[in-house]
Design a protein around this motif. Structure first.
Motif, PDB file in Angstrom:
ATOM      1  N   GLU A 144       7.409  29.665  21.171  1.00 17.12           N
ATOM      2  CA  GLU A 144       6.718  29.905  19.921  1.00 17.12           C
ATOM      3  C   GLU A 144       5.646  28.832  19.784  1.00 17.12           C
ATOM      4  O   GLU A 144       5.745  27.786  20.423  1.00 17.12           O
ATOM      5  CB  GLU A 144       7.696  29.802  18.748  1.00 17.12           C
ATOM      6  CG  GLU A 144       8.636  30.977  18.702  1.00 17.12           C
ATOM      7  CD  GLU A 144       9.591  30.892  17.534  1.00 17.12           C
ATOM      8  OE1 GLU A 144       9.391  30.019  16.668  1.00 17.12           O
ATOM      9  OE2 GLU A 144      10.525  31.689  17.502  1.00 17.12           O
ATOM     10  N   PRO A 145       4.626  29.096  18.960  1.00 17.17           N
ATOM     11  CA  PRO A 145       3.545  28.104  18.859  1.00 17.17           C
ATOM     12  C   PRO A 145       4.038  26.694  18.510  1.00 17.17           C
ATOM     13  O   PRO A 145       3.534  25.719  19.031  1.00 17.17           O
ATOM     14  CB  PRO A 145       2.673  28.662  17.739  1.00 17.17           C
ATOM     15  CG  PRO A 145       2.933  30.109  17.746  1.00 17.17           C
ATOM     16  CD  PRO A 145       4.335  30.293  18.191  1.00 17.17           C
ATOM     17  N   VAL A 191      -2.850  24.781  18.180  1.00 18.40           N
ATOM     18  CA  VAL A 191      -1.552  25.311  17.759  1.00 18.40           C
ATOM     19  C   VAL A 191      -1.740  26.354  16.657  1.00 18.40           C
ATOM     20  O   VAL A 191      -1.077  27.396  16.645  1.00 18.40           O
ATOM     21  CB  VAL A 191      -0.612  24.173  17.302  1.00 18.40           C
ATOM     22  CG1 VAL A 191       0.625  24.730  16.639  1.00 18.40           C
ATOM     23  CG2 VAL A 191      -0.222  23.320  18.494  1.00 18.40           C
ATOM     24  N   TRP A 192      -2.695  26.098  15.773  1.00 20.47           N
ATOM     25  CA  TRP A 192      -3.001  27.073  14.725  1.00 20.47           C
ATOM     26  C   TRP A 192      -3.492  28.369  15.353  1.00 20.47           C
ATOM     27  O   TRP A 192      -3.129  29.469  14.940  1.00 20.47           O
ATOM     28  CB  TRP A 192      -4.057  26.468  13.793  1.00 20.47           C
ATOM     29  CG  TRP A 192      -4.560  27.397  12.728  1.00 20.47           C
ATOM     30  CD1 TRP A 192      -3.973  27.650  11.523  1.00 20.47           C
ATOM     31  CD2 TRP A 192      -5.753  28.181  12.780  1.00 20.47           C
ATOM     32  NE1 TRP A 192      -4.735  28.543  10.821  1.00 20.47           N
ATOM     33  CE2 TRP A 192      -5.828  28.885  11.557  1.00 20.47           C
ATOM     34  CE3 TRP A 192      -6.758  28.346  13.721  1.00 20.47           C
ATOM     35  CZ2 TRP A 192      -6.865  29.746  11.265  1.00 20.47           C
ATOM     36  CZ3 TRP A 192      -7.798  29.207  13.438  1.00 20.47           C
ATOM     37  CH2 TRP A 192      -7.858  29.906  12.210  1.00 20.47           C
ATOM     38  N   LEU A 193      -4.326  28.223  16.398  1.00 19.68           N
ATOM     39  CA  LEU A 193      -4.871  29.401  17.087  1.00 19.68           C
ATOM     40  C   LEU A 193      -3.759  30.217  17.749  1.00 19.68           C
ATOM     41  O   LEU A 193      -3.743  31.445  17.680  1.00 19.68           O
ATOM     42  CB  LEU A 193      -5.887  28.938  18.130  1.00 19.68           C
ATOM     43  CG  LEU A 193      -6.912  29.957  18.587  1.00 19.68           C
ATOM     44  CD1 LEU A 193      -7.807  30.352  17.432  1.00 19.68           C
ATOM     45  CD2 LEU A 193      -7.741  29.392  19.723  1.00 19.68           C
ATOM     46  N   PHE A 194      -2.800  29.516  18.385  1.00 24.44           N
ATOM     47  CA  PHE A 194      -1.695  30.228  19.038  1.00 24.44           C
ATOM     48  C   PHE A 194      -0.935  31.083  18.029  1.00 24.44           C
ATOM     49  O   PHE A 194      -0.370  32.115  18.352  1.00 24.44           O
ATOM     50  CB  PHE A 194      -0.675  29.249  19.652  1.00 24.44           C
ATOM     51  CG  PHE A 194      -1.237  28.383  20.742  1.00 24.44           C
ATOM     52  CD1 PHE A 194      -2.278  28.810  21.522  1.00 24.44           C
ATOM     53  CD2 PHE A 194      -0.693  27.130  20.987  1.00 24.44           C
ATOM     54  CE1 PHE A 194      -2.795  28.008  22.517  1.00 24.44           C
ATOM     55  CE2 PHE A 194      -1.203  26.324  21.976  1.00 24.44           C
ATOM     56  CZ  PHE A 194      -2.258  26.763  22.734  1.00 24.44           C
ATOM     57  N   GLU A 195      -0.919  30.618  16.767  1.00 23.79           N
ATOM     58  CA  GLU A 195      -0.152  31.308  15.751  1.00 23.79           C
ATOM     59  C   GLU A 195      -0.934  32.493  15.181  1.00 23.79           C
ATOM     60  O   GLU A 195      -0.371  33.548  14.920  1.00 23.79           O
ATOM     61  CB  GLU A 195       0.150  30.303  14.643  1.00 23.79           C
ATOM     62  CG  GLU A 195       1.422  30.574  13.891  1.00 23.79           C
ATOM     63  CD  GLU A 195       1.660  29.448  12.914  1.00 23.79           C
ATOM     64  OE1 GLU A 195       1.740  28.291  13.373  1.00 23.79           O
ATOM     65  OE2 GLU A 195       1.723  29.731  11.709  1.00 23.79           O
ATOM     66  N   LYS A 196      -2.254  32.295  15.011  1.00 23.01           N
ATOM     67  CA  LYS A 196      -3.040  33.297  14.283  1.00 23.01           C
ATOM     68  C   LYS A 196      -3.671  34.349  15.191  1.00 23.01           C
ATOM     69  O   LYS A 196      -4.015  35.420  14.722  1.00 23.01           O
ATOM     70  CB  LYS A 196      -4.152  32.598  13.493  1.00 23.01           C
ATOM     71  CG  LYS A 196      -3.657  31.662  12.424  1.00 23.01           C
ATOM     72  CD  LYS A 196      -3.074  32.416  11.244  1.00 23.01           C
ATOM     73  CE  LYS A 196      -2.469  31.436  10.261  1.00 23.01           C
ATOM     74  NZ  LYS A 196      -1.665  32.086   9.235  1.00 23.01           N
ATOM     75  N   PRO A 201      -9.847  34.263   3.312  1.00 25.73           N
ATOM     76  CA  PRO A 201     -10.413  35.595   3.536  1.00 25.73           C
ATOM     77  C   PRO A 201     -10.789  35.878   4.982  1.00 25.73           C
ATOM     78  O   PRO A 201     -10.669  37.001   5.439  1.00 25.73           O
ATOM     79  CB  PRO A 201     -11.652  35.622   2.636  1.00 25.73           C
ATOM     80  CG  PRO A 201     -11.849  34.272   2.126  1.00 25.73           C
ATOM     81  CD  PRO A 201     -10.661  33.461   2.413  1.00 25.73           C
ATOM     82  N   LEU A 202     -11.243  34.857   5.735  1.00 25.33           N
ATOM     83  CA  LEU A 202     -11.813  35.153   7.057  1.00 25.33           C
ATOM     84  C   LEU A 202     -10.900  34.803   8.220  1.00 25.33           C
ATOM     85  O   LEU A 202     -10.936  35.446   9.256  1.00 25.33           O
ATOM     86  CB  LEU A 202     -13.141  34.403   7.229  1.00 25.33           C
ATOM     87  CG  LEU A 202     -14.251  34.767   6.255  1.00 25.33           C
ATOM     88  CD1 LEU A 202     -15.442  33.859   6.466  1.00 25.33           C
ATOM     89  CD2 LEU A 202     -14.642  36.220   6.436  1.00 25.33           C
ATOM     90  N   LEU A 203     -10.096  33.749   8.089  1.00 24.21           N
ATOM     91  CA  LEU A 203      -9.391  33.226   9.265  1.00 24.21           C
ATOM     92  C   LEU A 203      -7.874  33.368   9.187  1.00 24.21           C
ATOM     93  O   LEU A 203      -7.158  32.855  10.018  1.00 24.21           O
ATOM     94  CB  LEU A 203      -9.732  31.749   9.459  1.00 24.21           C
ATOM     95  CG  LEU A 203     -11.189  31.440   9.787  1.00 24.21           C
ATOM     96  CD1 LEU A 203     -11.459  29.966   9.660  1.00 24.21           C
ATOM     97  CD2 LEU A 203     -11.520  31.917  11.186  1.00 24.21           C
ATOM     98  N   GLY A 204      -7.373  34.034   8.164  1.00 19.24           N
ATOM     99  CA  GLY A 204      -5.932  34.219   8.089  1.00 19.24           C
ATOM    100  C   GLY A 204      -5.189  33.044   7.492  1.00 19.24           C
ATOM    101  O   GLY A 204      -3.978  32.963   7.595  1.00 19.24           O
TER     102      GLY A 204
END
Lengths: 358, 317
Positions: free
Chosen positions: A260-261, A145-150, B282-285
């Motif tokens: 949305e995520p 879910v974090w990945l879907f957002e970022k 810094p690296l992953l948002g």
């Protein structure tokens, strides 16, 4: 009386192991199919399509995927929603990169992405068991879910961070997007769910299904009789994630229309786990019964105050809903821990021997 | 890129040790709260094999009850006592209504039942107290709110008095709990049930009493956690996310181990803060705190499937 089995003789092993050894089961299923394919779609209102018919089928499919993993292979998973998300985002990317692709094909393909990620997160199951594994699957839930957002590439860098379902056609009719009619979407969902259900029933009846059940019941014993645990568990993760991924793609493309995520956050995982457990772990029928209950209950509870003429605010209804669903879950677990499917099996047993007690 | 991962964060840590200490301190304080929630889980799991998912929501529920009672005009400390009464009532109700009919069912069914309890408590709490964010009655309870500024290595280190209080109270609570488990007959009964259900029953330990007792202790822990976390972030059901944080703590420390819960909590609290500040942002948002603890626990479990302090898993056919 209706379920009298007298006179239905089996003269070969093949007949005895048939999908419907009792003729009435087949007739009952036929009647349900007529309702699902003909009567419901032609009588249902837009409201019924959107709140009951389509979501029940999609939730049942997602729960079926979870049930393969948890109910048949015995690996408890709390990350179902994230795998649905993988399916939905994969389908979105497929359809935006290759707009000429048939949406139904895209939905089937998107399951493979989810299956791949499912296998990766299934690898810990070779060493971790029980509740430890359940918490480990939460790693998938939160990370994805974090990945879907970022990861902006997933939603094509649009400002809202949400994915919008594009309009696509199959055979000249709109299937996804705002232009598609509910009835078309219902038929597509019903078709896919029917195919998947037949597939699941036969998988669980066959060699793979027996391998999974042995793994579930006692994995060391299963290993001793020559079952390759790694193969059994990873195949379960792959097939389960595939089905869940397809359900996720349907969830967004055939029902929600946009995502949305946070749609794929942990409450959705739990909702699907409820369906699987209340319906009955290790049963295909249970997924449908559970989905009807869990999807239908809030709809009924929302309509009830108006129908009875009690004026209460919608926020209060919302809170009461959560409370009632929570207590009903506990209630159902107490009256029948093996789920609604078991309840139906008991009723059927009684019907067959009726009017005699034994 | 590689330098950003393997070298620069460490250079930064040594260049500004005061900032590093600040990060570690904040991590320690949240780690203690994770440890407290995990402790509630462990107690219930040891004595009944129930994986109590409702622990996190009990934290919110206790805090909401406290704030709600105070809003009726009841003095702060009497509200605390009344809240403890409510938590006791909750423990008795859960044992009577939910657990007793489900004795002997598979683990997953009991786990599911605690999720049912979770939903019920969310709905119940929101119906009675409303869903909006509330302010914890910090000053009414006599918790100091100022801060102390230290200057180690010529830098700045800000210690909130609130956080210091949390650390002290939590340490006292854990100490008291360990003393209770080791030196009182009730405490020994809890441990006996954890070791062997049937043997404990056969020497006359009452399962029902002990279950009510451990759920009540879990309720007390929940109230302390709720006050501490509520004072930092306000009281609302958004707090339940910290309940999920207790799960990797349990994995890391082992489901049965009290030491594991405490050590795991502190480790996760500090490591996730370090990772977020020096690598995540810094690296992953950023916002890596949602998953870092889980992935860390997952990696540890691959090498030690029973957690760092869990009982060795022995399997027989």
């Amino acid at each position: 009386m209706l379920y009298r089995t007298a006179g239905q003789f089996k003269t070969s092993y093949k007949a005895d192991q048939a999908l419907f050894p009792v003729r009435q089961d087949a007739i009952l299923l036929g009647i349900i199919m007529v309702f699902a394919w003909v009567i419901f779609p032609f009588t249902a209102s837009e409201f019924a399509f959107q709140t009951m018919l389509i979501p029940v089928l999609i939730y049942a499919l997602a729960s079926m995927g979870l049930n393969i993993l948890t109910g048949y292979a015995g690996q408890l998973s709390l990350g179902t929603a994230a795998f649905m998300g993988v399916g939905a985002y994969a389908c979105y990317k497929l359809l935006t990169i290759m707009p000429w692709m048939n949406p139904v094909v895209a939905i089937f393909l998107s399951g493979f992405f989810s299956a791949g990620i499912g296998v990766v997160f299934g690898i810990p199951s070779l060493r971790i068991k029980g509740f430890y594994l359940a918490i480990a699957t939460l790693a998938a839930q939160f990370f994805l879910v974090w990945l879907f957002e970022k990861w902006a590439w997933l939603y094509n860098y649009n400002a809202s961070g949400a994915i919008q379902v594009p309009n696509t056609t199959t055979l000249g009719t709109y299937v996804t997007g705002p232009l598609a009619s509910s009835m078309t979407q219902y038929y597509v969902v019903l078709g896919i769910v029917t195919v998947m259900t037949i597939l699941c029933i036969n998988l669980t009846r066959g060699n793979l299904g027996r391998m999974w059940k042995a793994t579930r019941d006692m994995d060391i014993a299963a290993e001793l009789i020559g079952i390759n645990l790694m193969k059994s568990k990873l195949i379960a993760f792959a097939i389960s994630s595939y089905i869940v991924g397809v359900a996720g793609a349907l969830y967004v493309f055939m029902w929600k229309g946009a995502a949305e995520p946070n749609l794929f956050d942990i409450p959705l995982s739990f909702e699907i786990l409820f369906i699987a457990i209340i319906g009955g772990l290790g049963s295909i029928l249970g997924n449908f019964l559970g989905a009807i209950l869990i999807v239908g209950l809030p709809v009924v509870l929302n309509l009830l105050p108006d129908a009875l003429g009690i004026p209460i605010s919608s926020a209060l209804v919302e809170h009461l809903n959560i409370m009632i669903v929570g207590s009903l879950i506990v209630f159902f677990l107490i009256i029948e821990p093996h789920g609604l499917a078991r309840l139906w099996a008991l009723i059927r047993e009684k019907l067959i021997i009726w009017p005699f007690p034994h | 890129m590689l330098a950003d991962i393997f070298i620069n964060p460490f250079i930064e840590m040594f260049a500004y040790p005061d900032f590093l200490m600040q990060v570690l301190w904040e991590g320690l304080v949240s780690g203690i709260l994770y440890a407290l929630i995990a402790l509630g889980f462990v107690l219930i799991f040891r004595s009944s094999r129930i994986f109590n998912f409702a622990q996190g929501i009990m934290v919110v529920f206790a805090a909401l009850t406290l704030v709600g009672l105070h809003a009726f005009g009841i003095p702060a400390w009497i509200s605390v006592i009344l809240t403890l009464g409510v938590m006791f009532g909750l423990a008795v109700t859960i044992e009577r209504v939910v657990l007793r009919p489900l004795v002997g069912q598979p683990d997953i069914i009991l786990f599911m039942a605690t999720i049912g309890i979770t939903l019920f408590l969310i709905g119940f709490g929101e119906t009675i107290f409303g869903g909006e964010n509330k302010v914890m009655i910090t000053s009414e309870l006599g918790i100091p709110t100022g801060d102390t500024v230290l200057e180690p290595f010529g830098g700045l280190l800000i210690l909130q008095h609130l956080d210091i209080t949390v650390v002290v109270v939590a340490t006292l609570l854990v100490g008291g709990l360990i003393a209770f488990l080791n030196y009182t007959s009730m405490g020994r009964a809890i441990r006996a049930l954890g070791d062997d259900h049937q043997a404990a029953l056969s020497v006359g330990i009452s399962l029902q009493t002990i279950w009510v007792l451990v759920w009540f202790i879990a309720g007390i822990i929940a109230l302390v956690t709720g006050i501490a976390w509520g004072a930092r972030a306000g009281v609302s059901f958004a707090l339940e996310v910290i309940a999920y944080k207790a799960l990797p703590v349990l994995m890391l420390g082992g489901l049965e181990s009290i030491t594991g819960a405490i050590v795991g909590g502190l480790m996760i609290g500090m490591l996730e803060k370090l990772f977020e500040i020096y690598w995540g942002q810094p690296l992953l948002g950023g916002n890596t705190e949602t998953w870092f603890a889980f992935v860390l626990a997952l990696v540890v479990l691959l090498f030690r499937p029973q957690g760092l302090f869990g009982e060795k898993i022995i399997e027989r056919v």
